[in-house]
Design an enzyme around this catalytic site. Structure first.
Site, PDB file in Angstrom:
ATOM      1  N   GLY A  18       0.845  -1.194   0.000  1.00 51.88           N
ATOM      2  CA  GLY A  18       0.000   0.000   0.000  1.00 51.88           C
ATOM      3  C   GLY A  18       0.881   1.244   0.000  1.00 51.88           C
ATOM      4  O   GLY A  18       2.098   1.161  -0.249  1.00 51.88           O
ATOM      5  N   ILE A  19       0.280   2.377   0.312  1.00 52.78           N
ATOM      6  CA  ILE A  19       1.057   3.626   0.257  1.00 52.78           C
ATOM      7  C   ILE A  19       2.224   3.596   1.235  1.00 52.78           C
ATOM      8  O   ILE A  19       3.314   4.103   0.941  1.00 52.78           O
ATOM      9  CB  ILE A  19       0.157   4.869   0.494  1.00 52.78           C
ATOM     10  CG1 ILE A  19       0.940   6.155   0.209  1.00 52.78           C
ATOM     11  CG2 ILE A  19      -0.418   4.898   1.907  1.00 52.78           C
ATOM     12  CD1 ILE A  19       0.079   7.417   0.182  1.00 52.78           C
ATOM     13  N   SER A  48      -5.537  -1.925   0.844  1.00 49.77           N
ATOM     14  CA  SER A  48      -6.587  -0.974   1.266  1.00 49.77           C
ATOM     15  C   SER A  48      -6.384   0.403   0.652  1.00 49.77           C
ATOM     16  O   SER A  48      -7.352   1.120   0.402  1.00 49.77           O
ATOM     17  CB  SER A  48      -6.582  -0.814   2.790  1.00 49.77           C
ATOM     18  OG  SER A  48      -6.885  -2.023   3.408  1.00 49.77           O
ATOM     19  N   GLU A 119     -13.918  16.921   5.084  1.00 56.37           N
ATOM     20  CA  GLU A 119     -14.601  15.738   5.616  1.00 56.37           C
ATOM     21  C   GLU A 119     -14.928  15.986   7.071  1.00 56.37           C
ATOM     22  O   GLU A 119     -14.513  16.998   7.658  1.00 56.37           O
ATOM     23  CB  GLU A 119     -13.726  14.491   5.437  1.00 56.37           C
ATOM     24  CG  GLU A 119     -13.608  14.071   3.978  1.00 56.37           C
ATOM     25  CD  GLU A 119     -12.782  12.822   3.794  1.00 56.37           C
ATOM     26  OE1 GLU A 119     -12.959  11.875   4.560  1.00 56.37           O
ATOM     27  OE2 GLU A 119     -11.946  12.819   2.885  1.00 56.37           O
ATOM     28  N   HIS A 233     -16.670   2.905  10.037  1.00 55.75           N
ATOM     29  CA  HIS A 233     -17.094   4.048   9.213  1.00 55.75           C
ATOM     30  C   HIS A 233     -18.608   4.143   9.296  1.00 55.75           C
ATOM     31  O   HIS A 233     -19.297   3.117   9.189  1.00 55.75           O
ATOM     32  CB  HIS A 233     -16.646   3.845   7.767  1.00 55.75           C
ATOM     33  CG  HIS A 233     -16.654   5.107   6.972  1.00 55.75           C
ATOM     34  ND1 HIS A 233     -17.815   5.714   6.570  1.00 55.75           N
ATOM     35  CD2 HIS A 233     -15.646   5.886   6.520  1.00 55.75           C
ATOM     36  CE1 HIS A 233     -17.514   6.822   5.892  1.00 55.75           C
ATOM     37  NE2 HIS A 233     -16.194   6.938   5.852  1.00 55.75           N
ATOM     38  N   ARG A 277     -16.059  10.667  13.678  1.00 54.84           N
ATOM     39  CA  ARG A 277     -16.544   9.435  13.049  1.00 54.84           C
ATOM     40  C   ARG A 277     -17.161   8.458  14.048  1.00 54.84           C
ATOM     41  O   ARG A 277     -18.162   7.815  13.764  1.00 54.84           O
ATOM     42  CB  ARG A 277     -15.369   8.786  12.326  1.00 54.84           C
ATOM     43  CG  ARG A 277     -15.752   7.792  11.321  1.00 54.84           C
ATOM     44  CD  ARG A 277     -14.541   7.356  10.548  1.00 54.84           C
ATOM     45  NE  ARG A 277     -14.291   8.193   9.402  1.00 54.84           N
ATOM     46  CZ  ARG A 277     -13.281   8.022   8.567  1.00 54.84           C
ATOM     47  NH1 ARG A 277     -12.411   7.061   8.791  1.00 54.84           N
ATOM     48  NH2 ARG A 277     -13.121   8.808   7.524  1.00 54.84           N
ATOM     49  N   HIS A 331     -13.616  -0.256   9.409  1.00 53.55           N
ATOM     50  CA  HIS A 331     -12.925   0.572   8.417  1.00 53.55           C
ATOM     51  C   HIS A 331     -11.425   0.675   8.656  1.00 53.55           C
ATOM     52  O   HIS A 331     -10.648   0.624   7.707  1.00 53.55           O
ATOM     53  CB  HIS A 331     -13.557   1.962   8.452  1.00 53.55           C
ATOM     54  CG  HIS A 331     -13.034   2.918   7.431  1.00 53.55           C
ATOM     55  ND1 HIS A 331     -13.101   2.666   6.080  1.00 53.55           N
ATOM     56  CD2 HIS A 331     -12.429   4.132   7.558  1.00 53.55           C
ATOM     57  CE1 HIS A 331     -12.570   3.695   5.413  1.00 53.55           C
ATOM     58  NE2 HIS A 331     -12.141   4.584   6.293  1.00 53.55           N
ATOM     59  N   ARG A 366      -9.523   7.995  14.662  1.00 49.85           N
ATOM     60  CA  ARG A 366      -8.762   8.668  13.602  1.00 49.85           C
ATOM     61  C   ARG A 366      -9.591   9.734  12.883  1.00 49.85           C
ATOM     62  O   ARG A 366     -10.772   9.506  12.569  1.00 49.85           O
ATOM     63  CB  ARG A 366      -8.297   7.625  12.572  1.00 49.85           C
ATOM     64  CG  ARG A 366      -7.497   8.211  11.437  1.00 49.85           C
ATOM     65  CD  ARG A 366      -6.972   7.124  10.526  1.00 49.85           C
ATOM     66  NE  ARG A 366      -8.038   6.409   9.856  1.00 49.85           N
ATOM     67  CZ  ARG A 366      -8.607   6.802   8.734  1.00 49.85           C
ATOM     68  NH1 ARG A 366      -8.226   7.929   8.150  1.00 49.85           N
ATOM     69  NH2 ARG A 366      -9.552   6.083   8.184  1.00 49.85           N
TER      70      ARG A 366
HETATM   71  C1  SIN Z   1     -13.819   8.349   3.462  1.00 46.35           C
HETATM   72  O1  SIN Z   1     -13.635   8.670   2.298  1.00 46.35           O
HETATM   73  O2  SIN Z   1     -14.856   8.541   4.075  1.00 46.35           O
HETATM   74  C2  SIN Z   1     -12.724   7.630   4.192  1.00 46.35           C
HETATM   75  C3  SIN Z   1     -11.631   8.539   4.466  1.00 46.35           C
HETATM   76  C4  SIN Z   1     -10.774   7.999   5.556  1.00 46.35           C
HETATM   77  O3  SIN Z   1     -11.089   6.974   6.146  1.00 46.35           O
HETATM   78  O4  SIN Z   1      -9.776   8.628   5.870  1.00 46.35           O
END
Ligand code: SIN
Length: 505
Positions: A18-19, A48, A119, A233, A277, A331, A366
């Site tokens: 991943g990243i 992921s 967000e 999530h 969240r 998530h 997070r």
């Molecule tokens: C999302 O796009 O809602 C997820 C972003 C994240 O989990 O950082």
């Protein structure tokens, strides 16, 4: 390996693509190391990162504000020093690697400026994105870049099964390249194996997110931390085979409504749909239980224009109209292998980065769009440190993974996995009751015992994934049981005792 074979060695071994893994590999190679990047993934979308939608946060010139938001979202539990590392390195890392090196074209406004989105729990628009498919747009060029790098070898479809350890020091891994396991020796080893979505029946992660790095590190004696903080999530599609409905939708104005059509989030948090969240996830679940359904109302948006990728997924799934049924879904794991500001674990020559690591940035919950950033920043820091640590590969005795027992029941791994997921769903979900956590611990201990009876009798990947999942599940149960305080993602509730019977009943 026979006695005459020369064992494989590398300066830096990265496990995971991943990243975080790609960043670690890139930084180690830039620092002059020969790097082997081992990944069980066969395709980019096995990681992921490829599934990440919303975007990658920057500080947008105001690191103090980002720090404040990260700490507030974490319920004041994030480690301020770790957050400082993140915010001080964030913009430079994004600019250097994602924009200058990989040439990622983040979305722009009509005026040709970077289009920052917002967000939940972000006080500012500061998130770079490509549609709401940011992970794909980052990972694919990143994988191509590391694959083309002269000092990096990428080996796909190859799982690490065990760490090779000797006197508290890690010397590489045993991979599943042949039936008895293949040792790969490394000066330094970096785990970047991602999360644990496969421990739950509903997750926004790929199916192979089985907590491999956390399990291997914990079994080797590395410290782990914050494992009770499993983030759910709030808005995954509620039907079968959930998919993520990015928080960016709410950031741009989408609303949550219960089955009566009522918008309920203002009753739960002053920031309503843009609350942290964990708060939104619990509210969605409470309203689903009370009224039967929660939908994400995307009518305040130009849904198809603003979020073409998600809109297409909805159409492909036959979801019409402006109201998408949603439910919380596993998530992200906020905890993991405990690491310092350079990704170093408590074991010599072992690093961990990305979701399998616990840096302290996320605390108990997070903030959105900080996971890609954390993977990038810690990946670069760990990769550079691992390459310059001056550690040579040493050939020590590797775990002996012989094929001994041909009688593993067919479907053994699949059936145990289902039992594990049921236990996690039921007892270690959004809300946890102390008695139920204890019950989960008992079930998971039994299950791990059954799995242990077969481990090291064969190198079957699914068996090791099950072993890893059961180790991490048990660690989560243990951490949850040891923390009686509700904080962030860990919500402890006592089930109401049954009403006492009276003589008149
Ligand atoms: C999302 O796009 O809602 C997820 C972003 C994240 O989990 O950082």
């Amino acid at each position: 390996m026979t006695a005459t074979d020369t064992p494989e060695t590398t300066d830096v071994l990265v496990v995971g693509s991943g990243i975080a893994g790609c960043s670690a590999a890139l930084a180690a190679a830039r620092a002059g190391a020969e790097v082997l990047l081992l990944t069980k993934a066969e395709r980019p979308d096995d990681a992921s990162t490829d599934w990440a939608q919303g975007g990658i946060s920057t500080t947008r010139g105001d690191p103090a504000a980002l720090k404040e938001d990260i700490i507030a979202a974490s319920d004041d539990t994030a480690d301020p020093d770790a957050v400082d590392v993140l915010i001080e390195t964030a913009d430079e890392a994004v600019e250097d690697v994602l924009i200058d090196t990989l040439g990622i074209e983040f979305d722009e406004t009509a005026a040709g400026e970077l289009d920052y989105t917002r967000e939940a729990a972000h006080s500012e628009r500061r998130i770079l994105h490509v549609d709401a498919a940011t992970g794909t747009h980052i990972l694919r060029p990143f994988l191509n870049h590391v694959d083309d790098h002269e000092r990096i070898e990428v080996r796909q479809d190859t799982a690490a099964l065990e760490l090779i350890t000797h006197e508290g020091r890690v010397h590489g891994v045993v991979s599943d390249e042949d039936a008895t396991g293949t040792p790969i020796y490394a000066g330094t080893t970096i785990l970047a194996t991602g999360g644990i979505g496969a421990l739950y029946s509903r997750s926004t992660n790929p199916d192979d997110a089985t907590g491999d790095g956390i399990a291997m590190a914990a079994l080797a004696g590395a410290d782990v931390a914050d494992l009770e903080f499993v983030q759910f999530h709030p808005t995954a599609y509620a039907g079968e085979t959930p998919f993520l409905l990015s928080e960016a939708l709410r950031g741009e104005g989408a609303l949550l409504r219960n089955a009566h059509g009522e918008r309920f989030m203002p009753d739960y948090h002053p920031d309503a749909e843009l609350g942290p969240r964990d708060v939104v996830a619990r509210a969605v679940e409470a309203e689903r239980e009370a009224t039967g359904e929660v939908v994400l109302d995307v009518s305040p948006l130009e849904f198809s224009d603003e979020f073409p990728g998600i809109a297409k997924t909805c159409r492909d799934r036959g979801i019409d109209g402006d109201e998408i049924p949603v439910a919380p879904c596993e998530h992200f794991l906020c905890g993991g292998v405990a690491v310092d500001d350079r990704g170093r674990t408590s074991l010599d020559r072992l690093y961990a980065v990305g979701e399998c690591a616990r840096t302290g940035v996320h605390g108990a919950n997070r903030l959105a769009s900080t996971s890609l950033l954390e993977g990038l920043v810690w990946g670069l820091r760990a990769g550079e440190d691992a390459a310059t640590a001056g550690a040579e590969p040493e050939i020590v005795e590797a775990p002996d993974l012989r094929n001994r027992d041909p009688d593993l029941p067919e479907r053994f791994a699949a059936e145990k996995f289902t039992r594990l997921q049921r236990t996690m769903d039921e007892f270690l979900g959004l809300e946890r009751d102390p008695d139920e956590i204890a019950r989960a611990g008992a079930v998971l201990r039994r299950l791990k015992g059954e799995v242990d009876a077969y481990i090291r009798t064969r190198t079957a990947r699914d068996l090791y994934e099950l072993r890893n999942a059961s180790v991490v599940a048990l660690l989560i149960a243990r951490a949850a049981g040891e923390n009686p305080e509700s904080v962030g993602c860990h919500s402890v509730v006592e089930d109401e005792p049954a009403p006492e019977q009276t003589a008149n009943d």
